[in-house]
Design a protein around this motif. Structure first.
Motif, PDB file in Angstrom:
ATOM      1  N   TRP A 144       0.839  -1.205   0.000  1.00 55.03           N
ATOM      2  CA  TRP A 144       0.000   0.000   0.000  1.00 55.03           C
ATOM      3  C   TRP A 144       0.873   1.252   0.000  1.00 55.03           C
ATOM      4  CZ3 TRP A 144      -5.006   0.380  -1.068  1.00 55.03           C
ATOM      5  CH2 TRP A 144      -5.787  -0.762  -0.962  1.00 55.03           C
ATOM      6  N   ALA A 165       2.239   1.691  -3.469  1.00 53.45           N
ATOM      7  CA  ALA A 165       1.196   2.160  -4.380  1.00 53.45           C
ATOM      8  C   ALA A 165       0.967   3.657  -4.220  1.00 53.45           C
ATOM      9  CB  ALA A 165      -0.103   1.399  -4.137  1.00 53.45           C
ATOM     10  N   ALA A 201       1.546   6.391  -7.171  1.00 51.24           N
ATOM     11  CA  ALA A 201       0.418   7.178  -7.665  1.00 51.24           C
ATOM     12  C   ALA A 201       0.661   8.670  -7.501  1.00 51.24           C
ATOM     13  CB  ALA A 201      -0.861   6.777  -6.932  1.00 51.24           C
ATOM     14  N   SER A 218      -4.831   7.013 -10.967  1.00 49.05           N
ATOM     15  CA  SER A 218      -3.889   5.919 -10.723  1.00 49.05           C
ATOM     16  C   SER A 218      -4.083   5.344  -9.324  1.00 49.05           C
ATOM     17  CB  SER A 218      -2.446   6.401 -10.877  1.00 49.05           C
ATOM     18  OG  SER A 218      -2.177   6.724 -12.205  1.00 49.05           O
ATOM     19  N   TRP A 219      -4.279   6.197  -8.342  1.00 50.69           N
ATOM     20  CA  TRP A 219      -4.483   5.741  -6.971  1.00 50.69           C
ATOM     21  C   TRP A 219      -5.728   4.864  -6.894  1.00 50.69           C
ATOM     22  CZ3 TRP A 219      -2.504   4.170  -2.847  1.00 50.69           C
ATOM     23  CH2 TRP A 219      -3.178   4.143  -1.635  1.00 50.69           C
ATOM     24  N   ASP A 244      -7.071   3.046  -9.264  1.00 51.26           N
ATOM     25  CA  ASP A 244      -6.747   1.758  -9.894  1.00 51.26           C
ATOM     26  C   ASP A 244      -5.919   0.888  -8.960  1.00 51.26           C
ATOM     27  OD1 ASP A 244      -8.073   2.500 -12.215  1.00 51.26           O
ATOM     28  OD2 ASP A 244      -6.242   3.098 -13.259  1.00 51.26           O
ATOM     29  N   LEU A 245      -4.927   1.489  -8.312  1.00 48.96           N
ATOM     30  CA  LEU A 245      -4.076   0.729  -7.393  1.00 48.96           C
ATOM     31  C   LEU A 245      -4.857   0.255  -6.173  1.00 48.96           C
ATOM     32  CD1 LEU A 245      -0.899   2.920  -7.727  1.00 48.96           C
ATOM     33  CD2 LEU A 245      -1.065   0.504  -8.328  1.00 48.96           C
ATOM     34  N   MET A 263      -6.794  -2.808  -7.244  1.00 51.36           N
ATOM     35  CA  MET A 263      -5.902  -3.943  -7.423  1.00 51.36           C
ATOM     36  C   MET A 263      -5.407  -4.483  -6.074  1.00 51.36           C
ATOM     37  SD  MET A 263      -2.228  -4.083  -9.351  1.00 51.36           S
ATOM     38  CE  MET A 263      -1.456  -3.145  -8.037  1.00 51.36           C
ATOM     39  N   LEU A 264      -4.955  -3.590  -5.203  1.00 49.61           N
ATOM     40  CA  LEU A 264      -4.426  -4.041  -3.919  1.00 49.61           C
ATOM     41  C   LEU A 264      -5.518  -4.531  -2.981  1.00 49.61           C
ATOM     42  CD1 LEU A 264      -1.574  -1.485  -3.335  1.00 49.61           C
ATOM     43  CD2 LEU A 264      -1.349  -3.948  -3.630  1.00 49.61           C
TER      44      LEU A 264
END
Length: 60
Positions: A29, A32, A36, A42-43, A45-46, A49-50
């Protein structure tokens, strides 16, 4: 946003520690958020995913 060589080395060291670290999700985290930066898309999306990764590995 490309990372500097020092940042890459720092994160490689932290990620290497996650192979046996029960707190590895926290490290991912942190990485990420760093990657980002201020890019909210982007954050998001991360985070998705995470979140999936964390849920999969929470049962392990």
């Amino acid at each position: 946003m490309p990372l500097s060589p020092g940042q890459v080395a720092y994160w490689q060291k932290r990620l290497a520690a996650t192979t046996t670290n029960p707190d590895r999700a926290r490290e991912l985290w942190d990485l990420a958020r760093t990657l980002a930066g201020t890019d909210d898309e982007s954050w998001e999306d991360l985070v998705r995913m995470l979140s999936a990764w964390t849920q999969q590995h929470a049962a392990s």
